[in-house]
Design a protein around this motif. Structure first.
Motif, PDB file in Angstrom:
ATOM      1  N   TYR A  89      -4.967   1.536   3.487  1.00 59.32           N
ATOM      2  CA  TYR A  89      -5.559   2.028   2.242  1.00 59.32           C
ATOM      3  C   TYR A  89      -6.225   0.853   1.527  1.00 59.32           C
ATOM      4  O   TYR A  89      -7.216   0.333   1.983  1.00 59.32           O
ATOM      5  N   ASP A 117      -2.171  -2.407   1.942  1.00 58.00           N
ATOM      6  CA  ASP A 117      -1.335  -1.221   1.756  1.00 58.00           C
ATOM      7  C   ASP A 117      -1.660  -0.255   2.889  1.00 58.00           C
ATOM      8  O   ASP A 117      -2.801   0.200   2.998  1.00 58.00           O
ATOM      9  N   ALA A 168      -0.275   2.917   5.882  1.00 62.91           N
ATOM     10  CA  ALA A 168       0.620   4.027   6.181  1.00 62.91           C
ATOM     11  C   ALA A 168       0.837   4.123   7.690  1.00 62.91           C
ATOM     12  O   ALA A 168      -0.048   3.768   8.473  1.00 62.91           O
ATOM     13  N   ARG A 217      -0.775  11.277   5.584  1.00 65.15           N
ATOM     14  CA  ARG A 217      -0.257  11.832   4.324  1.00 65.15           C
ATOM     15  C   ARG A 217       1.155  11.330   4.017  1.00 65.15           C
ATOM     16  O   ARG A 217       1.978  12.059   3.462  1.00 65.15           O
ATOM     17  N   SER A 218       1.447  10.112   4.378  1.00 66.22           N
ATOM     18  CA  SER A 218       2.766   9.536   4.102  1.00 66.22           C
ATOM     19  C   SER A 218       2.636   8.442   3.051  1.00 66.22           C
ATOM     20  O   SER A 218       1.535   8.067   2.656  1.00 66.22           O
ATOM     21  N   VAL A 219       3.755   7.945   2.611  1.00 64.41           N
ATOM     22  CA  VAL A 219       3.736   6.889   1.617  1.00 64.41           C
ATOM     23  C   VAL A 219       3.137   5.628   2.234  1.00 64.41           C
ATOM     24  O   VAL A 219       3.108   5.466   3.456  1.00 64.41           O
ATOM     25  N   SER A 220       2.658   4.742   1.354  1.00 68.48           N
ATOM     26  CA  SER A 220       2.092   3.487   1.836  1.00 68.48           C
ATOM     27  C   SER A 220       3.097   2.355   1.674  1.00 68.48           C
ATOM     28  O   SER A 220       3.999   2.427   0.839  1.00 68.48           O
ATOM     29  N   TYR A 221       2.930   1.354   2.505  1.00 66.08           N
ATOM     30  CA  TYR A 221       3.781   0.167   2.475  1.00 66.08           C
ATOM     31  C   TYR A 221       2.891  -1.051   2.288  1.00 66.08           C
ATOM     32  O   TYR A 221       1.768  -1.103   2.800  1.00 66.08           O
TER      33      TYR A 221
END
Length: 121
Positions: A32, A98, A100, A104-108
């Motif tokens: 992202y 950032d 994933a 459609r999942s959270v980012s790390y």
């Protein structure tokens, strides 16, 4: 395992230019936002420039008109072109990504190890 690696730092005279590169490797779904941060001795880490996956950018006021952030999504890379460098730009520059691992999942958030930029005559 995700790796974020910066390169391109060094010693440059005031008024000079440097181009930093950030390469992200490993197994993930997508990246992202990417950003460049810097930390000078005795100071907190600050955001220098950031870029979204579609190319929207923002900069800290002190580098506007001098620095340009870009990215190559095909190469999972980001760049920071730094022109008209000043001694106050001296810092360790860090790349942040950032990303994933699934749609459609959270980012790390992942950080590189940093690259030193020194502006001095």
């Amino acid at each position: 395992q995700v790796r974020v690696v910066e390169s391109g730092g060094g010693l440059v005279q005031p008024g000079g230019s440097l181009r930093l590169s950030c390469a992200v490797s490993g197994s993930f779904f997508t990246i992202y936002d990417m950003g460049w941060y810097r930390q000078a001795p005795e100071k907190q880490r600050e955001l220098v420039a950031a870029i979204t996956s579609v190319g929207t950018t923002n900069y800290v006021d002190s580098v506007k008109g001098r620095f340009t952030i870009s990215r190559d999504n095909a190469k999972n890379a980001a760049y920071l072109q730094m022109n008209s460098l000043k001694p106050e730009d001296t810092a360790v520059y860090y790349c942040k990504a950032d990303l994933a691992f699934e749609p459609r999942s959270v980012s790390y958030t992942y950080w590189g190890q940093g690259t030193q930029v020194t502006v001095s005559s």
